[in-house]
Design a protein around this motif. Structure first.
Motif, PDB file in Angstrom:
ATOM      1  N   TYR A   1       0.871  -1.146  -0.052  1.00  0.00           N
ATOM      2  CA  TYR A   1       0.007  -0.092   0.045  1.00  0.00           C
ATOM      3  C   TYR A   1       0.949   1.309   0.107  1.00  0.00           C
ATOM      4  CZ  TYR A   1      -2.721   4.048   1.833  1.00  0.00           C
ATOM      5  OH  TYR A   1      -3.384   5.238   2.134  1.00  0.00           O
TER       6      TYR A   1
ATOM      7  N   THR B   1      -8.225   3.964  -5.332  1.00  0.00           N
ATOM      8  CA  THR B   1      -9.712   4.517  -5.200  1.00  0.00           C
ATOM      9  C   THR B   1     -10.374   3.678  -4.010  1.00  0.00           C
ATOM     10  OG1 THR B   1     -10.198   3.345  -7.129  1.00  0.00           O
ATOM     11  CG2 THR B   1      -9.224   5.523  -7.783  1.00  0.00           C
ATOM     12  N   VAL B   2     -11.647   4.001  -4.094  1.00  0.00           N
ATOM     13  CA  VAL B   2     -12.462   3.303  -3.402  1.00  0.00           C
ATOM     14  C   VAL B   2     -12.699   2.162  -3.929  1.00  0.00           C
ATOM     15  CG1 VAL B   2     -14.840   3.412  -2.238  1.00  0.00           C
ATOM     16  CG2 VAL B   2     -13.319   5.632  -2.241  1.00  0.00           C
ATOM     17  N   ALA B   3     -13.022   2.079  -5.291  1.00  0.00           N
ATOM     18  CA  ALA B   3     -13.274   0.881  -6.002  1.00  0.00           C
ATOM     19  C   ALA B   3     -12.134  -0.092  -5.964  1.00  0.00           C
ATOM     20  CB  ALA B   3     -13.717   1.326  -7.258  1.00  0.00           C
ATOM     21  N   GLU B   4     -10.750   0.357  -6.000  1.00  0.00           N
ATOM     22  CA  GLU B   4      -9.727  -0.408  -5.869  1.00  0.00           C
ATOM     23  C   GLU B   4      -9.666  -1.262  -4.446  1.00  0.00           C
ATOM     24  OE1 GLU B   4      -7.093   1.912  -9.314  1.00  0.00           O
ATOM     25  OE2 GLU B   4      -6.898   2.444  -7.312  1.00  0.00           O
ATOM     26  N   VAL B   5      -9.809  -0.148  -3.257  1.00  0.00           N
ATOM     27  CA  VAL B   5      -9.690  -0.816  -2.275  1.00  0.00           C
ATOM     28  C   VAL B   5     -10.971  -1.687  -1.720  1.00  0.00           C
ATOM     29  CG1 VAL B   5      -9.923  -0.330   0.400  1.00  0.00           C
ATOM     30  CG2 VAL B   5      -8.653   1.301  -1.056  1.00  0.00           C
ATOM     31  N   ALA B   6     -12.071  -1.686  -2.481  1.00  0.00           N
ATOM     32  CA  ALA B   6     -13.110  -2.702  -2.244  1.00  0.00           C
ATOM     33  C   ALA B   6     -12.809  -4.013  -2.932  1.00  0.00           C
ATOM     34  CB  ALA B   6     -14.267  -2.080  -2.933  1.00  0.00           C
ATOM     35  N   GLY B   7     -12.177  -3.951  -4.146  1.00  0.00           N
ATOM     36  CA  GLY B   7     -11.770  -4.923  -4.621  1.00  0.00           C
ATOM     37  C   GLY B   7     -10.688  -5.875  -3.995  1.00  0.00           C
TER      38      GLY B   7
ATOM     39  N   ALA C   1     -10.367  -5.640  -0.640  1.00  0.00           N
ATOM     40  CA  ALA C   1     -11.338  -6.165   0.419  1.00  0.00           C
ATOM     41  C   ALA C   1     -12.041  -7.540  -0.074  1.00  0.00           C
ATOM     42  CB  ALA C   1     -12.016  -5.181   0.733  1.00  0.00           C
ATOM     43  N   THR C   2     -12.543  -7.479  -0.958  1.00  0.00           N
ATOM     44  CA  THR C   2     -13.207  -8.705  -1.749  1.00  0.00           C
ATOM     45  C   THR C   2     -12.269  -9.795  -1.921  1.00  0.00           C
ATOM     46  OG1 THR C   2     -14.804  -7.368  -3.110  1.00  0.00           O
ATOM     47  CG2 THR C   2     -14.644  -9.768  -3.625  1.00  0.00           C
TER      48      THR C   2
ATOM     49  N   CYS D   1      -5.866  -3.109   3.124  1.00  0.00           N
ATOM     50  CA  CYS D   1      -6.842  -2.516   3.537  1.00  0.00           C
ATOM     51  C   CYS D   1      -7.105  -1.627   4.833  1.00  0.00           C
ATOM     52  CB  CYS D   1      -8.263  -3.386   3.566  1.00  0.00           C
ATOM     53  SG  CYS D   1      -8.712  -4.201   1.897  1.00  0.00           S
TER      54      CYS D   1
ATOM     55  N   LEU E   1      -7.568   2.312   5.318  1.00  0.00           N
ATOM     56  CA  LEU E   1      -8.419   2.695   6.319  1.00  0.00           C
ATOM     57  C   LEU E   1      -7.971   3.524   7.252  1.00  0.00           C
ATOM     58  CD1 LEU E   1     -10.789  -0.365   6.757  1.00  0.00           C
ATOM     59  CD2 LEU E   1     -11.269   1.840   5.520  1.00  0.00           C
TER      60      LEU E   1
END
Length: 676
Positions: free
Chosen positions: A24, A32-38, A40-41, A70, A74
């Motif tokens: 990181y 981006t938020v989408a990349e962090v969400a990916g 996290a998935t 992640c 955060l």
């Protein structure tokens, strides 16, 4: 081979978690938020890692780093705060939450609840003061008002150098600055607080002892380093005893061990209690309470928090009848710290602490399986076990931390083992026990005797530091290394400690590659500050500086990173420039020339044309260069230098290679605009 690692898999969890954190922080931009969400998935795959050893290792190898990634993302958003965008001069008010010293020895305040009168909103501000008299008495926790000049936290002084902005971001530090004006107290005296209590305890300690002993005692008991003598600090660093000053694992371990022993053996004197109750667990509980009190009263700095977590893991293991000193305990402590403060991974204190602890636990675990160390016949090893354990501890801890210390601080203490063998026993047997005794006797007004004993012990430690620092070759300078070298060193260390079986030897070639990369990384032949006022050119004798004063932090940082000397006057004496009308020329290696244009509004008429092996620095010239030089790629004007935030140039056989601070700086929340 993998089956032999089954019991070790859990120990790799904090390593993989740290890998995700490192990935990181290595990104060139904020995800981006989408990349962090990916990511996290991907981390959600963790429950599917229980289908056999190999499949579980593969899933863990993907999901644990994703989880670390992640958590770091955060944490970065959780500490978000406004950062000052430009310099500000005016009236500032705030509450004093910390007192310390600047690198020049001046008192320094950290202000919270800050109000910039006529300025933008900020979070915390750190201000250095001029002279001891500038700081009022009883200022801890008080609101103050003063006139100061502050600016955003500064960026790297050269491409790839330490970026203070990242550290300031996680400390919620909006600005730093200085003031040569008086500090005025504002409002009523605040109610009692731990910070005010800590400062009162520091004043009480200094009332019983003379300087420089008093400053050392206050630092190790309350964490207040605001009165530590700068000469003493230099001696401690040169003798590899600076760790005695920071409240870390050594202090927390000595304190809790002494309280544990005192309570356990004291209760053992009462047969009715010792035979019916678990006095060992009671001792561990008392030690845990003492450690928590020490954490609170010492200011709960990050190193102290880390030390308390590790001590808590050990003491809780004693209370639940588990082995206290194991690699699993070290792994659990590392995991807790990385979950709470993932940015700790990049800090020297974290790396040094866990390198020493993991190496010590691994070595002593290995020694338990060696027949001569067990000494079942109770021979000479048993009689001298304490001395042998001290020697092994100092040697192993010194060897494990030496590469990390050399990378972060650009020096190695040649006689650090000797200094620690002499000083650490005094810390454990005299200084820390006397400090505990002083705390117990203080309500009775008898703490003076304990402080006298403590002072004698500190005097001996300082004498040892002064003697070792004065030995010929006490320190050896080391040039700055590339980040990949530090990564390989960390990988080699983790592999050597955690792997089981013959494959452990792979750590040796990895460590060797790191050292080779470190040694082969060249230092820049030319360095220029963002303003262009400070320039450093490499000579066979070392770095030559064009100025003997000004930009002191950048100058000393360049010299330290070169791994030669930090004598700025000597560096300025090496500067050899031939002055012409309106410009100067410095001869570099391989026939290259560095031409310095002094003019602001008038361009030198006889300046050699932009051709051949010539580099131009026109630090005073704003805008584009005149005709004939405007398209010159090796021309650096005032505006270009400020936009790039500083410059580094390497001379190669094929030409030159340039890198700027702006090029080497990622676009992250803590990097606002070009480096200053």
């Amino acid at each position: 081979m993998l089956e032999r690692q089954r019991r070790q898999l859990v120990l790799w969890v904090p390593v993989l978690f740290g890998l995700g954190i490192a990935l990181y922080f290595a990104l060139p931009r904020e995800p981006t938020v989408a990349e962090v969400a990916g990511v996290a998935t991907l981390a959600a795959l963790m429950p599917f890692g229980r289908r056999g050893l190999i499949w579980g290792a593969v899933v863990a190898g993907l999901t644990v780093p994703a989880l670390g990634f992640c958590v770091a993302a955060l944490r970065t958003q959780a500490v978000a705060h406004p950062v000052l965008e430009r310099d500000h001069f005016g009236t500032i008010s705030g509450r004093v939450v910390e007192l310390s010293r600047s690198s020049s020895g001046n008192p320094r305040m950290l202000l919270d609840e800050v109000v910039l009168h006529g300025g933008p909103p900020v979070a915390r501000v750190r201000i250095a003061l001029t002279g001891e008299e500038a700081l009022p008495r009883d200022v801890a926790g008080r609101r103050v008002v003063l006139t100061a000049r502050i600016g955003p936290p500064s960026g790297p002084v050269a491409p790839g150098a330490f970026d203070f902005r990242r550290l300031a971001w996680f400390q919620r530090l909006s600005a730093v600055g200085y003031s040569d004006m008086p500090v005025l107290l504002q409002g009523e005296r605040p109610p009692p607080s731990l910070f005010r209590l800590r400062m009162r305890l520091s004043d009480g300690i200094r009332a019983h002892l003379d300087e420089p002993v008093a400053g050392f005692a206050a630092a190790i008991l309350t964490g207040d380093r605001s009165t530590v003598d700068q000469g003493v600090l230099a001696d401690l660093r040169a003798s590899n005893l600076a760790h005695l000053l920071a409240i870390s694992g050594l202090h927390m371990g000595l304190l809790t061990a002494f309280v544990f022993m005192l309570v356990r053996r004291g209760l053992a004197l009462l047969p009715g209690v010792a035979l019916r109750h678990p006095v060992k667990k009671w001792g561990a509980g008392a030690a845990l309470l003492a450690g928590f009190a020490y954490l609170a009263l010492s200011g709960a700095s990050v190193p102290t928090q880390r030390a308390f977590v590790m001590a808590t893991v050990v003491l809780v293991a004693v209370m639940i009848d588990r082995p206290a000193f194991t690699l699993r305990g070290v792994a659990l402590a590392a995991m807790i710290i990385l979950l709470i403060r993932p940015e700790s991974l990049l800090q020297a204190g974290f790396q040094l602490s866990f390198a020493a602890t993991a190496a010590l636990v691994a070595v002593f675990e290995a020694l338990r399986g060696v027949a001569w160390w067990r000494d079942e016949r109770r021979g000479w090893v048993t009689r001298w076990r304490g001395v042998l354990a001290l020697a092994v501890t100092s040697a192993v801890a010194g060897a494990a931390t030496a590469p990390f210390g050399a990378f972060h601080f650009n020096q190695v203490s040649q006689f650090g083992l000797l200094a620690n063998l002499l000083a650490v026993p005094l810390m454990g047997m005299v200084i820390m026990p006397a400090g505990v005794a002083a705390a117990v006797l203080a309500p009775l007004g008898l703490e003076g005797v304990a402080f006298a004993v403590m002072g004698l012990g500190i005097e001996v430690v300082l004498a040892i530091a002064d003697w070792v620092a004065g030995l010929d070759g006490s320190t050896r300078a080391v040039k700055a290394g590339p980040p990949v070298a530090l990564v390989l060193i960390a990988v080699a260390g983790c592999w050597a400690v955690l792997w089981r079986g013959p494959g452990r030897g792979l750590a040796v070639p990895v460590f060797a590659v790191a050292l080779v990369l470190w040694a082969m990384t060249p230092r820049p032949d030319v360095l220029a500050s963002p303003s262009g006022r400070l320039i450093g050119a490499m000579t066979p004798e070392g770095r030559a500086l064009n100025r003997a004063t000004g930009s002191n932090f950048a100058a000393l940082s360049w010299l330290e990173d070169d791994g030669r000397d930090t004598d700025r006057e000597a560096a300025a004496a090496r500067w050899q420039a031939v002055d012409e009308e309106g410009w100067s020329v410095v001869r570099l290696a391989d026939g290259w020339e560095l031409l310095l244009v002094r003019g602001r509004t008038r361009w030198p008429q006889d300046l050699p044309p932009c051709e051949g092996r010539r580099i131009y620095l026109a630090a005073n010239w704003s805008g584009d260069a005149p005709e004939g030089f405007a398209e010159c790629e090796t021309m650096w004007t005032k505006d270009r230098l400020r936009a790039t935030g500083g410059l580094a140039i390497w001379l190669t056989g094929k030409g030159i290679r340039t890198e700027t601070v702006a090029d080497a700086t990622p676009r992250r929340p803590w990097t606002r605009g070009p480096a200053r």
